[in-house]
Scaffold this active site. Structure first.
Site, PDB file in Angstrom:
ATOM      1  NE  ARG A  48      15.274  35.860   2.355  1.00  0.00           N
ATOM      2  CZ  ARG A  48      14.785  35.638   3.554  1.00  0.00           C
ATOM      3  NH1 ARG A  48      13.685  34.975   3.695  1.00  0.00           N
ATOM      4  NH2 ARG A  48      15.423  36.073   4.599  1.00  0.00           N
ATOM      5  CG  HIS A 237      41.247  43.007   9.981  1.00  0.00           C
ATOM      6  ND1 HIS A 237      41.008  42.338   8.806  1.00  0.00           N
ATOM      7  CD2 HIS A 237      40.048  43.547  10.346  1.00  0.00           C
ATOM      8  CE1 HIS A 237      39.714  42.476   8.474  1.00  0.00           C
ATOM      9  NE2 HIS A 237      39.125  43.190   9.402  1.00  0.00           N
TER      10      HIS A 237
HETATM   11  C1  BG6 Z   1      35.879  44.810   9.777  1.00  0.00           C
HETATM   12  C2  BG6 Z   1      35.298  44.671  11.150  1.00  0.00           C
HETATM   13  O1  BG6 Z   1      36.474  43.604   9.374  1.00  0.00           O
HETATM   14  O2  BG6 Z   1      36.859  45.837   9.795  1.00  0.00           O
HETATM   15  C3  BG6 Z   1      34.699  45.979  11.619  1.00  0.00           C
HETATM   16  O3  BG6 Z   1      34.286  43.672  11.132  1.00  0.00           O
HETATM   17  C4  BG6 Z   1      35.713  47.097  11.519  1.00  0.00           C
HETATM   18  O4  BG6 Z   1      34.232  45.881  12.958  1.00  0.00           O
HETATM   19  C5  BG6 Z   1      36.342  47.110  10.144  1.00  0.00           C
HETATM   20  O5  BG6 Z   1      35.056  48.320  11.769  1.00  0.00           O
HETATM   21  C6  BG6 Z   1      37.506  48.096  10.087  1.00  0.00           C
HETATM   22  O6  BG6 Z   1      37.934  48.210   8.751  1.00  0.00           O
HETATM   23  P1  BG6 Z   1      38.564  49.576   8.206  1.00  0.00           P
HETATM   24  O7  BG6 Z   1      38.912  49.242   6.800  1.00  0.00           O
HETATM   25  O8  BG6 Z   1      37.507  50.620   8.341  1.00  0.00           O
HETATM   26  O9  BG6 Z   1      39.756  49.858   9.076  1.00  0.00           O
END
Ligand code: BG6
Length: 487
Positions: A48, A237
């Site tokens: 928006r 993760h």
């Molecule tokens: C994200 C988190 O899912 O992953 C972040 O919300 C984090 O806080 C990020 O910084 C890290 O991802 P990468 O790919 O940079 O290791």
């Protein structure tokens, strides 16, 4: 890879941070590479904060272009990419506006992908509004993390979305699953007979999985302060990485075979006894410190963070898996912001020889060790002992190195690019299934509850270090230490 799968990619949150940094750059890369996106495929941005398509394209030029291609922008590809983009101005709080979206996409070809790059509180209202104008047919929906705040809230979202979309239409993103090195873990484990006999409790003494960041909370203080490291990184993760490291060989790479095996690991995680929490979980919060020569402020003074916040920016856990392969093997998981280095790696420490005729060093656990560095600089390093040259029989640690950039100079794909192509092409394997997500929440919830109930503040650590000393003490109790503490 040539494709003829046409698509209409509807991007909610079209002027958001994620669209700017990740989603639109990933779509541009796929477009630039040629042959990955059908020529007829369209991107329909929904927002928006722009009046019309012209204003939106101007925003894309100003804000997205700086985030594309480390190797510079190909101007011809950029202008043909912009031609794919349509724009619909919608106030998401106003379901009637969705008729505008229906009219905008009704004659566009191919499968419809609805990417919800919005806060989770909008997931259900958006899905309902899509259904109210009949847009849930012939469609896939992509949900960004975090999906919920705990098991209950994640179930509430999944139930409501599940009334509108079937599970095969729902793509829950965990961008770690799209990373090349994480894919490579599957190749390492299941493409080589070499490691399989060793990948079990008889030969493995302990495993560490670290995702360390130098960055702090950046502009996301408000979000992060209500989330914390356990929800932001561990529930998704780290547990996904753990399940790939520990899973049984799947019988095929189809969508469900891999996810079934990951789920078995998540369900086999030994439940955390609240009475043991002090022994198996460490939570920390960064104070001011110095990272690579630059002074950085304390978490509690970051914009958007409450000054007396007790949100954790660091977590270390000892995890056990209750099955035949892994019983008794500790998995140490760790993640944190403002740590000494940016590194994501998996360390497999093998057991020492049962008897050494070569001196005490051969009896040291970790003499044989596999270090899988996921980022930066993807490498696999196998440590062994070798005889030091010269008189006597003195052993020293040596290693075999596999640096991927020496073998593959091209073709690396960013996680988002791979995942978006998978959504467009209907490949679900790298997305989190509902039962996986539930199992992960179910396991982390006692930790969340106990931390909340105990009301103890997180342990402080100086920015630029490896977290609170308690994280090292936890490993010392098992006669081991984090990789960087090895001398
Ligand atoms: C994200 C988190 O899912 O992953 C972040 O919300 C984090 O806080 C990020 O910084 C890290 O991802 P990468 O790919 O940079 O290791």
């Amino acid at each position: 890879m040539q494709t003829d799968s046409s698509f209409t990619f509807v991007l909610f949150g079209g002027t958001g941070d994620l669209s700017m940094r990740k989603i639109l750059p990933a779509l541009y890369e796929a477009h630039r590479a040629g042959g990955m996106l059908a020529d007829s495929g369209k991107i329909v941005a929904v927002a928006r904060h722009a009046a019309d398509r012209g204003e939106y394209i101007q925003w894309v030029n100003e804000h997205v272009k700086p985030h594309v291609s480390k190797n510079g922008v190909d101007e011809t590809a950029w202008s043909s990419f912009l031609e794919r983009i349509e724009f619909v101005k919608i106030d998401l709080g106003n379901p009637e506006d969705f008729a505008l979206l229906r009219d905008a996409v009704k004659d566009l070809p191919g499968i419809r992908v609805f990417y919800l790059a919005t806060g989770p509180s909008l997931f259900v209202p958006i899905c309902r509004a899509l259904a109210s104008v009949g847009l849930n047919e012939n469609a896939r929906i992509v949900l960004e993390k975090p999906l919920g705040y705990d098991l209950k809230s994640s179930n509430a979202i999944n139930d409501a979305v599940g009334e509108i979309f079937a599970e095969e239409q729902i793509y829950r993103i965990d961008h770690y699953l799209g990373k090349e090195p994480v894919q490579n873990l599957l190749a390492l484990r299941f493409g080589n007979a070499l490691f399989e006999p060793l990948w079990r409790r008889e030969w493995v003494e302990s495993i560490q999985i670290t995702i360390a960041e130098e960055l702090g909370v950046e502009a996301r203080g408000d979000f992060y302060d209500n989330t914390g490291a356990l929800r932001d990184m561990v529930q998704n993760h780290l547990l996904q990485l753990l399940s790939i490291v520990a899973m049984e060989p799947p019988h095929s790479m189809d969508s469900d075979s891999v996810r079934d095996e990951k789920l078995r690991v998540l369900r086999a995680l030994k439940p955390i006894n609240p009475l043991d929490i002090g022994k198996v979980a460490v939570r920390g919060q960064y104070h001011s410190g110095v990272i690579r020569g630059t002074a950085v402020p304390a978490y509690a003074t970051e914009p958007g963070v409450k000054p007396n916040s007790t949100t954790e920016t660091f977590v270390a856990l000892k995890v056990e898996i209750e099955n035949w392969r892994w019983a008794g093997v500790p998995f140490f998981l760790r993640t944190g912001k403002r740590l000494a280095d940016r590194v994501a790696e998996i360390v497999v420490n093998f057991r020492a020889v049962p008897h050494s005729a070569l001196g005490a060093s051969a009896l040291r656990a970790g003499a044989n060790r596999l270090v899988i560095r996921l980022q930066p600089n993807e490498t696999i390093r196998l440590y062994c002992l070798a005889k030091q040259p010269g008189e006597g029989m003195n052993l020293a640690s040596v290693h075999l190195d596999l640096a991927f950039d020496q073998f593959f100079r091209e073709g690396q794909m960013e996680a988002y690019q791979r995942l978006l192509l998978d959504v467009i092409n209907g490949r679900l394997a790298l997305f989190v299934r509902r039962d996986e997500q539930e199992a992960a929440w179910r396991w982390v919830e006692p930790i969340l509850n106990e931390w909340k109930a105990s009301n103890k503040p997180p342990k402080p650590y100086a920015a630029g270090t490896w977290g609170p000393a308690a994280a090292s003490a936890m490993l010392a109790q098992h006669g081991t230490c984090w990789l960087e503490e090895e001398n």
